[in-house]
Scaffold this motif. Structure first.
Motif, PDB file in Angstrom:
ATOM      1  N   GLY A   1       0.786  -1.228   0.000  1.00 30.93           N
ATOM      2  CA  GLY A   1       0.000   0.000   0.000  1.00 30.93           C
ATOM      3  C   GLY A   1       0.814   1.272   0.000  1.00 30.93           C
ATOM      4  O   GLY A   1       0.290   2.343   0.329  1.00 30.93           O
ATOM      5  N   LEU A   2       2.086   1.199  -0.393  1.00 28.64           N
ATOM      6  CA  LEU A   2       2.968   2.366  -0.304  1.00 28.64           C
ATOM      7  C   LEU A   2       3.517   2.793  -1.662  1.00 28.64           C
ATOM      8  O   LEU A   2       4.513   3.517  -1.724  1.00 28.64           O
ATOM      9  N   GLU A   3       2.876   2.368  -2.736  1.00 27.70           N
ATOM     10  CA  GLU A   3       3.381   2.675  -4.079  1.00 27.70           C
ATOM     11  C   GLU A   3       3.531   4.175  -4.303  1.00 27.70           C
ATOM     12  O   GLU A   3       4.497   4.634  -4.910  1.00 27.70           O
ATOM     13  N   HIS A   4       2.585   4.963  -3.795  1.00 28.31           N
ATOM     14  CA  HIS A   4       2.594   6.412  -4.029  1.00 28.31           C
ATOM     15  C   HIS A   4       3.079   7.193  -2.802  1.00 28.31           C
ATOM     16  O   HIS A   4       2.969   8.428  -2.775  1.00 28.31           O
ATOM     17  N   CYS A   5       3.604   6.493  -1.830  1.00 28.56           N
ATOM     18  CA  CYS A   5       4.061   7.124  -0.590  1.00 28.56           C
ATOM     19  C   CYS A   5       5.562   7.382  -0.648  1.00 28.56           C
ATOM     20  O   CYS A   5       6.339   6.516  -1.084  1.00 28.56           O
ATOM     21  N   THR A   6       5.993   8.555  -0.205  1.00 26.34           N
ATOM     22  CA  THR A   6       7.418   8.864  -0.126  1.00 26.34           C
ATOM     23  C   THR A   6       7.973   8.458   1.242  1.00 26.34           C
ATOM     24  O   THR A   6       7.221   8.215   2.185  1.00 26.34           O
ATOM     25  N   GLY A   7       9.287   8.427   1.328  1.00 25.61           N
ATOM     26  CA  GLY A   7       9.914   8.134   2.610  1.00 25.61           C
ATOM     27  C   GLY A   7       9.514   9.132   3.674  1.00 25.61           C
ATOM     28  O   GLY A   7       9.273   8.772   4.830  1.00 25.61           O
TER      29      GLY A   7
END
Length: 482
Positions: free
Chosen positions: A304-310
């Motif tokens: 669920g983190l494909e579009h999430c940045t660090g």
């Protein structure tokens, strides 16, 4: 396939063998190798270590002779993780989107092509008996093939299965012209096919692969391309590789001596006063310059983190921690923030029971901990379990989601897959209440203690040293040849 048992002891040799390490300058890849360096030196071996110059201090402190990775065509040293201008010009078709070729999976075979000429010069001058290497790297097995010596990989994750990717993605990565081109160049020049028994970021040894885990946590090659490529490669579990007496890397992205140190006396005093210590760290990858402001993309898609940045991920975890533990004077919370200067921008002020540092000595902190909020990188997971510390897991990508599943399955913690949706102040508070329960019925603490005992029985660095030295004099494996 399961991890192999102990290997036979080393055959007699006329002189102490020379072992060469080859690695990437990444915290999780480097730290487990340092106790092995020290152990081999204690057994009389000569040890040389090829890695970026930022790691020279810890390498030499462990007892090895440091060497840079050199390139004949430039003054660059280190691993070329991404295609350089020459590689792009030579192999990338015009009009190819940058996101297709500017990631680590696309650059490591090219790195092998341009590095091998000078690396072989340096190795021939050293005269090693065996090469010990990180399986992300494509060139060590080629060098071993040319020199006629064995190559042993050290996988600092709980087995190849944690890196399983869809077959179509594996096929896509292997089909890239900037992978196939260097592959052919290496095959033509050195008679070794790096993709016969390997894939980008997974170049396991056909001789021996040491895995820093135990059989209960080991994940073998998965069905599909992994099983096809290296289902017959031998893997041996050796347990956790950590020694608090050795100099270690707190964060490879932070210059040594540039951060405010943590006063360990404060932790000791907190424990003496009956306060419970919680350690919070999301590792080093999420806070790296390349991932801080860029989405995790395909690597984070399954979580669920494909579009999430660090930065977004780190701030979500920090906000949840601040809200969940604010004002609880029964706990002291130690947080490792990483190197990014804007990590706290837009967040509420840290509560008074929090101590924030860019980096902390993880093993020393874990020794005082009652719970660990972690991304569950392999080293963090094994080090916490080895010390009997239960975990709350907020995984990012790579091996971390499956590591978190393993922690939950062992009973030593709770895992929040898809953490942007599942981790909140409320869910974190509930999870920590369960882990911190002081009663004798706390199953999480009991399970973590059991895992600690199993890790202690695995042999660790001594088993690893014996496995490496058992290969001396056995010659090269030819499975990667044409």
């Amino acid at each position: 396939m399961s991890c192999l048992g102990p290997v036979l002891a080393m055959s007699p040799v006329t002189a102490p063998p020379h072992v060469v390490f080859m690695n990437m300058a990444a915290t999780g890849h480097m730290n487990p190798t340092l106790p092995l360096v020290a152990q081999l030196r204690a057994r009389g071996c000569k040890v040389s270590y090829f890695v970026e110059d930022t790691m020279r201090g810890v390498v030499e402190a462990a007892g090895a002779v440091w060497h840079p990775f050199r390139y004949a065509s430039s003054g660059h040293t280190g691993i070329v993780r991404y295609l350089d201008e020459h590689g792009i010009e030579k192999y990338v078709p015009s009009g190819t989107p940058k996101e297709e070729y500017l990631h680590i999976a696309g650059g490591l075979v090219y790195n092998a092509e341009i590095l091998l000429p000078t690396l072989l010069e340096d190795l021939e001058a050293i005269g090693p008996a065996v090469i010990l290497y990180d399986p992300f790297l494509a060139f060590p097995q080629v060098a071993a093939h040319v020199l006629g010596i064995p190559a042993v990989s050290l996988l600092t994750m709980p087995g190849p299965g944690v890196l399983k990717k869809p077959d179509e993605l594996c096929d896509k990565w292997m089909s890239y012209p900037w992978v196939q081109g260097p592959r052919k160049a290496i095959l033509d020049k050195y008679d070794y096919d790096v993709l016969k028994n390997g894939m980008p970021m997974e170049f396991y040894s056909t001789t021996l692969n040491l895995v820093t885990t135990i059989s209960e946590l080991y994940l073998p090659p998965a069905l599909g391309r992994q099983q096809e490529k290296f289902g017959n490669c031998p893997f041996q579990c050796i347990g956790v590789m950590a020694d608090p007496k050795l100099k270690r890397i707190a964060n490879a992205n932070i210059k040594e001596g540039s951060v405010q140190e943590l006063a360990m006396a404060d932790l000791e005093e907190a424990c003496f006063l009956g306060r419970q210590v919680i350690y919070v760290s999301m590792g080093t990858v999420a806070t790296d310059d390349r991932t801080w402001n860029e989405p995790f993309g395909v690597f984070g898609a399954d979580n669920g983190l494909e579009h999430c940045t660090g930065k977004q991920f780190m701030q979500h975890v920090l906000r949840s921690c601040f809200e969940a533990l604010d004002g609880d004077d029964k706990v002291l919370v130690i947080v490792s923030l990483g190197p990014q200067a804007d990590v706290l921008d837009g967040l509420p002020a840290a509560p008074e029971n929090f101590v924030l540092r860019q980096a902390v000595p993880q093993l020393e902190v874990l020794l005082h901990c009652s719970a660990f909020v972690t991304h569950c990188g392999a080293n963090s997971m094994h080090e916490a379990l080895s010390l009997g510390v239960p975990m709350v897991v907020a995984p990012i990508f790579g091996d971390q989601p499956l590591n978190g599943d393993s922690v939950a399955a062992s009973g030593a913690g709770l895992c929040f897959r898809n953490p942007l949706d599942t981790l909140s102040a409320t869910s974190l508070r509930s999870a920590l209440q369960q882990l911190l329960d002081p009663s004798e019925t706390n199953s999480f603490r009991a399970s973590a203690k059991k895992m600690s005992e199993r890790l202690a029985a695995a042999g660790s660095v001594k088993s690893a040293a014996e496995a490496v030295l058992a290969q001396v004099g056995r010659g090269k494996a030819s499975a990667g040849g044409a």
